[in-house]
Enzyme design. Structure first.
Site, PDB file in Angstrom:
ATOM      1  CG  HIS A   1      -1.783   1.093   1.474  1.00  0.00           C
ATOM      2  ND1 HIS A   1      -2.468   1.274   2.657  1.00  0.00           N
ATOM      3  CD2 HIS A   1      -2.119   2.151   0.685  1.00  0.00           C
ATOM      4  CE1 HIS A   1      -3.186   2.386   2.575  1.00  0.00           C
ATOM      5  NE2 HIS A   1      -2.980   2.940   1.400  1.00  0.00           N
TER       6      HIS A   1
ATOM      7  CG  MET B   1      -0.728   5.285   2.420  1.00  0.00           C
ATOM      8  SD  MET B   1      -0.941   4.686   4.101  1.00  0.00           S
ATOM      9  CE  MET B   1       0.006   3.169   3.979  1.00  0.00           C
TER      10      MET B   1
HETATM   11  C1  DX5 Z   1      -3.064   3.184   7.917  1.00  0.00           C
HETATM   12  C2  DX5 Z   1      -2.575   1.958   7.210  1.00  0.00           C
HETATM   13  C3  DX5 Z   1      -3.184   0.731   7.723  1.00  0.00           C
HETATM   14  C4  DX5 Z   1      -2.888   0.428   9.167  1.00  0.00           C
HETATM   15  C5  DX5 Z   1      -4.114  -0.196   9.740  1.00  0.00           C
HETATM   16  O1  DX5 Z   1      -2.574   4.315   7.295  1.00  0.00           O
HETATM   17  O2  DX5 Z   1      -2.832   2.032   5.826  1.00  0.00           O
HETATM   18  O3  DX5 Z   1      -2.866  -0.397   6.916  1.00  0.00           O
HETATM   19  O4  DX5 Z   1      -1.820  -0.428   9.364  1.00  0.00           O
HETATM   20  O5  DX5 Z   1      -3.941  -0.340  11.099  1.00  0.00           O
HETATM   21  P1  DX5 Z   1      -5.177  -0.605  12.060  1.00  0.00           P
HETATM   22  O6  DX5 Z   1      -5.752  -1.929  11.652  1.00  0.00           O
HETATM   23  O7  DX5 Z   1      -4.563  -0.615  13.418  1.00  0.00           O
HETATM   24  O8  DX5 Z   1      -6.156   0.522  11.855  1.00  0.00           O
HETATM   25 ZN    ZN Z   2      -2.601   0.131   4.643  1.00  0.00          ZN
END
Ligand code: DX5
Ligand code: ZN
Length: 227
Positions: A66, A68
């Site tokens: 992912h 970001m």
């Molecule tokens: C947040 C990430 C998520 C994160 C989710 O920006 O993209 O993948 O790890 O963590 P939880 O499940 O703790 O919300």
């Molecule tokens: Zn994520």
């Protein structure tokens, strides 16, 4: 469509990622979700291609990366070479999203697009037929351990309807942020079939068991045809 669990290693101990991944896999993890953050698109900084390469050597399930980050096009090769099996990019940073999606696919990697909580579903109108999956953020990206935004549930339904209208019925919807054993049934019932969870798995004393329990709760909520 099968329900898959994607533990996010963002909430694991970064000094012991191999052990964390092994525990999640023993618990039935179907994917490993890898959160890449650049300190620009999101306030946090996490990991880059060398870490993905190391993870790839120990993981036995596909890596779901992912991104970001701003300007993700600059890093597609690096993450593909490091072993990403799936890569998702945020629509908010990409004026040429069509080009990026096809650039990911051209590398033999599944291409996903991600919507932040405030990004409307209509942003996918022209790309819905091209994507391999859609990731609906159910928190604002940047950190683990945040609270699930309830409106994400109707958003999953709207994305499902859009993908179906575009003839892309096989493209799954992933959900990410604040998912736990208590709310997973709601998002699966709405149509999410790839379930990301970080703190609900790795901020527990037994990540193997937490993965197993989350998967059981998700499967119990899935229509019989998709188990
Ligand atoms: C947040 C990430 C998520 C994160 C989710 O920006 O993209 O993948 O790890 O963590 P939880 O499940 O703790 O919300
Ligand atoms: Zn994520």
């Amino acid at each position: 469509m099968t329900v898959r669990i994607a533990p996010s290693i963002l909430s694991a101990d970064f000094a012991a990622l191999g052990a964390a991944i092994a525990a999640a896999e023993r618990g039935g993890a179907d994917l490993i979700h890898v959160d890449v953050m650049d300190g620009h698109f999101v306030p946090n900084i996490t990991i880059g291609p060398p870490v993905v390469q190391s993870i790839k050597r120990v993981a036995t399930v596909p890596l779901d990366v992912h991104l970001m980050i701003e300007e993700p096009d600059r890093y597609l090769d690096a993450f593909a070479d490091a072993g990403a099996d799936m890569m998702s990019v945020h629509v908010e940073v990409l004026p040429h999203l069509h080009r990026t999606v096809h650039a990911i696919k051209a590398r033999g990697v599944k291409a996903g697009v991600v919507l932040n909580p405030s990004t409307p579903v209509l942003m996918l109108d022209e790309i819905a037929a091209d994507v391999d999956y859609v990731l609906v953020m159910s928190v604002n990206p940047g950190f683990g351990g945040q609270t699930f935004i309830p409106r994400s549930e109707s958003k999953v339904r709207a994305v499902r309807a859009l993908l179906d209208r575009a003839g892309n019925r096989d493209a799954p919807i992933e959900i990410d942020g604040g998912i736990d054993v208590h709310n997973v049934a709601r998002v699966v019932a709405a149509g999410a079939t790839m379930i990301v969870a970080g703190s609900a798995i790795f901020h527990t004393p037994d990540p193997e068991r937490a993965t197993r329990e989350l998967k059981a709760a998700a499967l119990a909520a899935a229509p019989i045809a998709s188990r």
